[in-house]
Design a protein around this motif. Sequence first.
Motif, mmCIF file in Angstrom:
data_model
loop_
_atom_site.group_PDB
_atom_site.id
_atom_site.type_symbol
_atom_site.label_atom_id
_atom_site.label_comp_id
_atom_site.label_asym_id
_atom_site.label_seq_id
_atom_site.Cartn_x
_atom_site.Cartn_y
_atom_site.Cartn_z
ATOM 1 N N UNK A 131 66.107 38.574 31.462
ATOM 2 C CA UNK A 131 66.865 38.817 32.702
ATOM 3 C C UNK A 131 65.653 38.343 34.279
ATOM 4 N N UNK A 132 64.371 37.998 33.420
ATOM 5 C CA UNK A 132 63.071 37.457 35.030
ATOM 6 C C UNK A 132 63.482 36.684 35.630
ATOM 7 N N UNK A 133 64.157 36.005 37.131
ATOM 8 C CA UNK A 133 63.626 35.758 37.579
ATOM 9 C C UNK A 133 62.995 35.020 39.074
ATOM 10 N N UNK A 134 61.901 35.728 38.586
ATOM 11 C CA UNK A 134 60.710 35.830 39.488
ATOM 12 C C UNK A 134 59.277 36.511 39.466
ATOM 13 N N UNK A 135 58.520 35.913 40.089
ATOM 14 C CA UNK A 135 57.420 36.094 39.646
ATOM 15 C C UNK A 135 56.472 36.792 40.455
ATOM 16 N N UNK A 136 55.626 37.850 40.466
ATOM 17 C CA UNK A 136 55.228 38.354 42.061
ATOM 18 C C UNK A 136 54.136 39.029 41.434
ATOM 19 N N UNK A 137 52.630 38.195 42.325
ATOM 20 C CA UNK A 137 51.437 38.098 42.202
ATOM 21 C C UNK A 137 51.152 38.750 43.775
ATOM 22 N N UNK A 138 50.418 40.254 42.874
ATOM 23 C CA UNK A 138 49.678 41.085 44.290
ATOM 24 C C UNK A 138 48.538 40.954 44.451
ATOM 25 N N UNK A 139 47.176 40.285 45.456
ATOM 26 C CA UNK A 139 46.048 39.913 45.482
ATOM 27 C C UNK A 139 45.389 41.686 46.180
ATOM 28 N N UNK A 140 44.608 42.170 45.599
ATOM 29 C CA UNK A 140 44.097 43.773 47.034
ATOM 30 C C UNK A 140 42.377 43.725 46.399
ATOM 31 N N UNK A 141 42.101 43.817 47.266
ATOM 32 C CA UNK A 141 40.468 43.418 48.256
ATOM 33 C C UNK A 141 40.612 44.913 48.219
ATOM 34 N N UNK A 142 39.200 45.822 47.720
ATOM 35 C CA UNK A 142 39.407 47.046 47.464
ATOM 36 C C UNK A 142 37.470 46.768 48.061
ATOM 37 N N UNK A 143 37.419 45.649 48.165
ATOM 38 C CA UNK A 143 35.655 45.958 49.328
ATOM 39 C C UNK A 143 36.243 46.620 50.787
ATOM 40 N N UNK A 144 33.962 47.437 50.420
ATOM 41 C CA UNK A 144 34.442 47.992 51.617
ATOM 42 C C UNK A 144 34.079 47.203 52.543
ATOM 43 N N UNK A 145 33.430 46.293 53.029
ATOM 44 C CA UNK A 145 32.914 44.918 54.305
ATOM 45 C C UNK A 145 33.979 44.569 54.438
#
Length: 176
Positions: A140-154
């Motif tokens: 049933x897949x119709x999309x791909x979701x990519x989330x990029x997280x920047x967890x650095x403090x600087x």
Amino acid sequence: MRKLSLLLFCFFVTTSCVNDIDLSQIEEYSISPEYTVSLAYFTILPFQFFNQSGVQVTERSDITDFRVFENSYAKDNLLKLDFYVEIRNEFDRDLTLQISFLDNSMNITHRFDDLKVNANNLNYKFDETIEVSTNPNIKTTTKIKVVILDNSAGPLDVSAKTEFEFKSSVKIYMNV
């Protein structure tokens, strides 16, 4: 002499195949075609981690359509998928990626483990096989979701010339 040669030729041609053909073998034969399809491609520059007010954000996301399984032939004959990712991270910080396959209602049909991409990793690769027998919702897949997280403090240098490049593809295995 010519007639004798022609007669011998005809004799050998007609008697060379004397075994019966076993046509029942065709019943056991199956065709398993494979198709490779590009899924998502994008690049992100440092300034894209800033909102319109100039405040640095810690998350960027992208949703790309993937409509292969709207075809009933593909949906009915799917055996498995091999999902491939290649990443070039020129940023001076570690990034985490969350990748999900979604249906039309944005429900998750498959979620991959988080990908941790180290700073300046220019050749990050990931692959995972998804078996339809253990995850039938994948159809049933119709999309791909990519989330990029920047967890650095600087802070990120908005004028830096570095980039983050994401490429993905899927190899689809069918049974006909």
